[in-house]
Design an enzyme around this catalytic site. Structure first.
Site, PDB file in Angstrom:
ATOM      1  CG  HIS A   1      -3.432   3.059   0.564  1.00  0.00           C
ATOM      2  ND1 HIS A   1      -2.658   3.494  -0.483  1.00  0.00           N
ATOM      3  CD2 HIS A   1      -2.836   3.518   1.680  1.00  0.00           C
ATOM      4  CE1 HIS A   1      -1.627   4.174  -0.011  1.00  0.00           C
ATOM      5  NE2 HIS A   1      -1.717   4.218   1.312  1.00  0.00           N
TER       6      HIS A   1
ATOM      7  CG  HIS B   1      -0.334   0.093   2.522  1.00  0.00           C
ATOM      8  ND1 HIS B   1       0.225  -1.007   3.140  1.00  0.00           N
ATOM      9  CD2 HIS B   1      -0.124   1.130   3.362  1.00  0.00           C
ATOM     10  CE1 HIS B   1       0.725  -0.636   4.303  1.00  0.00           C
ATOM     11  NE2 HIS B   1       0.530   0.660   4.463  1.00  0.00           N
ATOM     12  CG  ASP B   2       2.108   3.573   3.058  1.00  0.00           C
ATOM     13  OD1 ASP B   2       1.222   4.157   2.398  1.00  0.00           O
ATOM     14  OD2 ASP B   2       2.177   3.613   4.291  1.00  0.00           O
TER      15      ASP B   2
ATOM     16  CG  HIS C   1       1.764   7.687  -0.119  1.00  0.00           C
ATOM     17  ND1 HIS C   1       1.143   8.593   0.683  1.00  0.00           N
ATOM     18  CD2 HIS C   1       1.254   6.467   0.223  1.00  0.00           C
ATOM     19  CE1 HIS C   1       0.293   7.960   1.489  1.00  0.00           C
ATOM     20  NE2 HIS C   1       0.339   6.662   1.233  1.00  0.00           N
TER      21      HIS C   1
ATOM     22  CG  ASP D   1      -3.189   1.600   7.323  1.00  0.00           C
ATOM     23  OD1 ASP D   1      -2.150   1.045   7.733  1.00  0.00           O
ATOM     24  OD2 ASP D   1      -3.218   2.763   6.855  1.00  0.00           O
TER      25      ASP D   1
ATOM     26  CE  LYS E   1       3.800   6.808   3.644  1.00  0.00           C
ATOM     27  NZ  LYS E   1       3.616   6.367   5.031  1.00  0.00           N
TER      28      LYS E   1
HETATM   29 FE   LIG Z   1      -0.558   5.234   2.855  1.00  0.00          FE
END
Ligand SMILES: [Fe+2]
Length: 371
Positions: free
Chosen positions: A285, A232-233, A261, A314, A236
């Site tokens: 997300h 999901h990230d 992101h 999350d 970044k």
């Molecule tokens: Fe995120």
């Protein structure tokens, strides 16, 4: 009473001694308790070029079948001890490629018909006509050849299918390995920037799976949901260190940068075929159920179910994990916060589902990842 029509027999006995008769590859086993019948049958088949063996009862036949390979058995039905039908049963289950012709008296016609229904190729009635017997032998052998060829073809086919299945399985295994290495490489890249990302990603992907299964998402779709949660990230990676690792409060401008992101992650993943679906989930997300999230401000069911599920777990993981500036919240506190945000940040249906899973299961899932 023993009767044999000798029509054709003399010819055949004569042919049997004739060196010009073509020898055949098939071997016969003749089973009869009467010596005379065994002799006559031996001569008939020799006349056709077949080698043969004899047995005077079923037990002896069973023993001989273990010693020599036979393609055909000619057997009497009425014999002392095991009868011809029992011998037929033994042959059908142990030597399905042997063709059996039953020899029967007129009085045993019922038994002969029963034999046909349990696997005998044909029958001849005593007194038998040698020409008729000869024709029946050739007809049965012709049929047997087809059966054997067909069986060999089937076996070959099965073997080919098995080999191809094994090859496919190997290929799939290699692809799966490549997939998981790609995923690992992506997560490691992010983990190198932000420590503990890997553990957070693994936890939320497990939590997502837990809730997704409870929601009845088909198992074929779970793999995309899991990958989406895991990555999901990933976007970044594209955010500069100055912002991502800044120890102080972020400016409005820096927040705008951070908020890119999901899109960066989507751009990274969308070109990777097996991550196409996961890429959509990555993009969504950070959306909120009430439409105040980012980047597309989607709301309600416009947001992918996977992304809606992810949003709940999350937040749950973030609240129940230690942060540099605060200790982890208790399950009870996190639960209250999730209920408070039901309908705004989270899909109320998913909040219901989340609440239906006992605390112990969430805890067990978390602990299973620490081990
Ligand atoms: Fe995120």
């Amino acid at each position: 009473m023993l009767q044999i029509s000798l029509e054709g027999l003399e010819t055949h006995v004569a042919v049997g001694t004739n060196p010009f008769v073509q020898p055949r590859t098939e071997r016969m086993l003749i089973v009869d308790d009467e010596h005379f019948i065994r002799d006559v049958l031996t001569q008939v088949v020799a006349g056709e070029g077949f080698e043969s063996g004899t047995a005077q009862n079923a037990q002896e036949a069973i023993r001989k079948l273990t010693e020599t390979k036979y393609e055909m058995v000619l057997t009497d039905i009425r014999m002392p001890g095991l009868d011809g039908l029992q011998l037929l049963q033994h042959i059908s289950s142990h030597y399905p490629e042997i063709a059996v012709i039953m020899i029967t008296g007129v009085a045993d016609l019922d038994a002969a018909l029963q034999a046909l229904s349990t696997g005998a190729y044909d029958y001849v009635t005593k007194p038998f006509n040698v020409l008729e017997l000869r024709n029946k032998i050739h007809k049965a052998l012709g049929r047997r050849r087809l059966v054997v060829e067909n069986r060999q073809y089937q076996l070959q086919l099965e073997q080919t299918v098995q080999e191809q299945t094994a090859e496919l399985r190997n290929a799939l295994g290699s692809i799966r390995n490549a997939y998981s290495h790609t995923l690992e490489a992506l997560i490691n890249a992010l983990d190198a920037r932000e420590r503990d990302t890997q553990r957070h990603s693994k936890r939320v992907s497990e939590y997502t799976l837990l809730l997704a299964r409870r929601m009845g998402i088909p198992s074929a779709e779970l793999v995309d949901v899991e990958r989406g949660a895991l990555l999901h990230d990933i976007g970044k990676i594209g955010i500069s260190d100055n912002i991502l690792l800044k120890p102080a409060k972020l400016t409005e401008e820096e927040w705008l940068e951070i908020r890119k992101h999901p899109e960066i992650g989507y751009q990274i993943l969308k070109g990777i075929d097996f991550l196409k679906e996961a890429a959509r989930m990555v993009l969504q997300h950070q959306e909120r159920f009430d439409g105040t999230g980012y980047p597309q401000r989607l709301s309600g069911k416009e947001i992918l179910l996977g992304a809606r599920i992810f949003a709940v777990v999350d937040a749950f993981d973030a609240m129940t994990s230690d942060r540099p500036y605060r200790k982890a919240l208790t399950y009870q506190k996190a639960r209250e916060e999730i209920i408070r945000c039901s309908g705004t940040q989270f899909d109320p249906q998913l909040v219901e589902c989340f609440l239906s899973i006992p605390e112990q299961i969430w805890l067990d899932t978390k602990l299973s990842l620490v081990a």
